[in-house]
Design an enzyme around this catalytic site. Structure first.
Site, mmCIF file in Angstrom:
data_model
loop_
_atom_site.group_PDB
_atom_site.id
_atom_site.type_symbol
_atom_site.label_atom_id
_atom_site.label_comp_id
_atom_site.label_asym_id
_atom_site.label_seq_id
_atom_site.Cartn_x
_atom_site.Cartn_y
_atom_site.Cartn_z
ATOM 1 N N ASN A 1 0.799 -1.235 0.000
ATOM 2 C CA ASN A 1 0.000 0.000 0.000
ATOM 3 C C ASN A 1 0.828 1.281 0.000
ATOM 4 O O ASN A 1 0.402 2.289 -0.533
ATOM 5 C CB ASN A 1 -1.063 -0.008 1.116
ATOM 6 N N GLU B 1 4.111 -4.095 12.428
ATOM 7 C CA GLU B 1 3.048 -3.106 12.205
ATOM 8 C C GLU B 1 1.938 -3.862 11.504
ATOM 9 O O GLU B 1 2.002 -4.102 10.301
ATOM 10 C CB GLU B 1 3.542 -1.982 11.288
ATOM 11 N N CYS C 1 -3.500 1.031 6.738
ATOM 12 C CA CYS C 1 -3.833 0.336 7.984
ATOM 13 C C CYS C 1 -4.388 1.282 9.034
ATOM 14 O O CYS C 1 -4.939 0.849 10.033
ATOM 15 C CB CYS C 1 -2.618 -0.421 8.505
ATOM 16 N N GLU D 1 7.847 3.148 14.646
ATOM 17 C CA GLU D 1 8.626 3.675 13.522
ATOM 18 C C GLU D 1 8.561 5.194 13.535
ATOM 19 O O GLU D 1 7.525 5.776 13.842
ATOM 20 C CB GLU D 1 8.076 3.121 12.201
#
Ligand code: ADP
Length: 478
Positions: A152, A250, A284, A458
């Site tokens: 994505n 993640e 997400c 992150e």
């Protein structure tokens, strides 16, 4: 981009698979085959890991300032080639060019941020109990890092990991998603030109399960960083046990967007348009469930329908497009299935998706109301341009509905009452909460989830810790 990569970047060279095996990468808007990339065999994956380990031993010795300079050079090189990379991202991923340009700039920001962090990996000196003793804490690079990334954000998901890893002094092997490996391969070449030594950053393609299990079983790979589904994340956790590997995960989300009766409806709807439909709903942190207070449900829904209708669906390479195709036929089929099952389960659909002559991957925004927690569309990650709306009466009900999921990545709260917004935010079981805000992803903030959305962060000052290990020296001076 004139040159589309068709080989893997391993140890500073373009390499194909020795078997000659390849798989196609297609444009989701047109089905055009953009390139064929290698399907590496298991021994070639192992060779790439071994060469990364050799490169690591030199890279960790490179002074932090030099690593910082290289990261800054990568950032600047990306900014000089925004258009090239954006075109490639749109071609393989489908998102509108304007969003692809944003992704490239966002990625460049991570390299710049980590060029700044590289020189601030400070240890500690801790007072000891006796006069002739010293306690030193060192932060050292964890070793070879393997990254598995999704389709994505083909460049950004890599940049967030790679920037931190290179800053820390780690070598890195990436396995991009099979749908979108081309921009990752192009990034490898750019990094080499910017000064990353051979073997320090490698990009390999091939069977995901095989490559994943080789990463996991190799004692040379000291850390795996993964962005993708919770399902695959759980497989990786299980596989990591045998070599006790450090992980950053993640994983999927199921983001609630809670609108209280005192919210600014216009502002909330604009936040919703960005937070729901960006990348055609395929992020997400995209809103998955709207929870709207009874008193404003009608007004909010009407406004959201009106704004959703305005969005232009098309080929991402056309300037007018705001929503591109979904990544694959399977992704589109899942979205259609969720809409159909919500209909069967008793939801209303005041804005139906309209069929598109370009094909079934082009799905226009839809709005579904009377959604309840028993429906699949509530429980599953939609990953498409569907706004599913439920209502609530009290703050406690909103909090309990918002938390009623195993996921815990992003949540959004809209209210003009500061104390309500803060109290609710504190009770939401999520790693990130946007208050009157859906643009929550930025380099200086820690991105990541809790519960089944994973662990590790992150970006921000925390992100580099995921690539460092602590060592403490206890020194007696006789
Ligand atoms: P998505 O639903 O976003 O495609 P996935 O978790 O399936 O999410 O994919 C994310 C990344 O994980 C991709 O690079 C994919 O190739 C990889 N992947 C898929 N299955 C496995 C597996 N069993 N082991 C390792 N990596 C995998």
């Amino acid at each position: 981009m004139k040159h589309v990569p068709s080989k893997n970047w391993i140890n500073g060279e373009w390499r194909g698979a020795s078997s000659g095996e390849t798989f196609p990468v297609t444009n989701p808007a047109s089905d055009e085959v953009l390139a064929r990339v290698p399907a590496l065999s298991p021994h070639e994956v192992d060779e790439a890991i071994t060469s990364a380990q050799v490169a690591f031993l030199s890279w960790r010795e490179v002074p932090a300032r030099k690593r910082s300079d290289i990261l800054l050079a990568i950032s600047q090189a990306l900014l000089a080639r925004v258009e090239d990379f954006a075109e490639l991202i749109t071609a393989e991923q489908g998102k509108p060019l304007s969003e692809a340009r944003g992704e490239v700039v966002y990625s460049a920001n991570y390299f710049r941020w980590y060029s700044e962090e590289a020189v601030r990996v400070n240890g500690d000196i801790i007072p000891a109990d006796t006069p002739n003793k010293r306690i030193f804490v060192l932060k050292q690079p964890v070793g070879v890092v393997a990254a598995i990334t999704p389709w994505n954000f083909p460049v950004a998901m890599l940049a967030r990991k790679l920037g931190a890893a290179l800053a820390a002094g780690c070598a890195f092997i990436a396995k991009p998603a099979p749908e979108t490996p081309l921009s990752a391969l192009a990034l490898a070449e750019l990094c080499a030109h910017a000064g990353v030594p051979a073997g320090v950053f490698n990009v390999i393609t091939g069977d995901a399960e095989m490559i994943g299990s080789h990463f996991m079983s190799s004692p040379l790979v000291r850390k795996v960083t993964f962005t993708g589904s919770t399902e695959v994340g759980k497989i990786l956790i299980r596989q990591s046990a045998d070599t006790v590997k450090k992980l950053t995960l993640e994983l999927g989300g199921n983001a609630p967007f809670v609108v209280f009766g005192d919210a600014d409806i216009e502002h909330a709807v604009e936040g919703a348009i960005f937070g729901k439909y960006r990348n055609a709903g395929q992020t997400c942190i995209c809103v998955n469930r709207f929870l709207v207070h009874d008193s404003i449900a009608h007004a909010f829904t009407e406004r959201l329908i009106a704004r959703s209708k305005e969005l232009v669906v098309g080929d991402g390479s056309e300037a007018s497009t705001q929503i591109g195709p979904l990544i694959t036929d399977e992704a589109a089929a899942k979205v259609t299935r969720l809409i159909d099952s919500a209909r069967r389960e008793g939801a209303s659909i005041p804005l139906e998706p309209t069929p598109n002559t370009r094909g079934k991957r082009f799905i226009s925004p839809s709005v579904i109301t009377h959604v309840t927690p028993s429906m699949s569309i509530w429980k599953e990650e939609i990953f498409g341009p569907v706004s599913a709306i439920a209502t609530f009466a009290t703050d406690d009900e909103a909090i309990s509905l918002a938390n009623s999921t195993p996921h815990g990545l992003a949540a959004y709260v809209y209210s003009n009452n500061l104390s309500r917004a803060l109290k609710v935010s504190e009770q939401l079981e999520y790693g990130m909460v946007g208050v009157n805000d859906t643009a929550i992803s930025s380099v200086q903030a820690p991105f990541g989830g809790i519960k089944e959305s994973g662990f590790g962060r992150e970006g921000s000052k925390y992100g580099i810790d995921d690539y460092l290990v602590l060592k403490y020296l206890s020194v007696t001076m006789p």
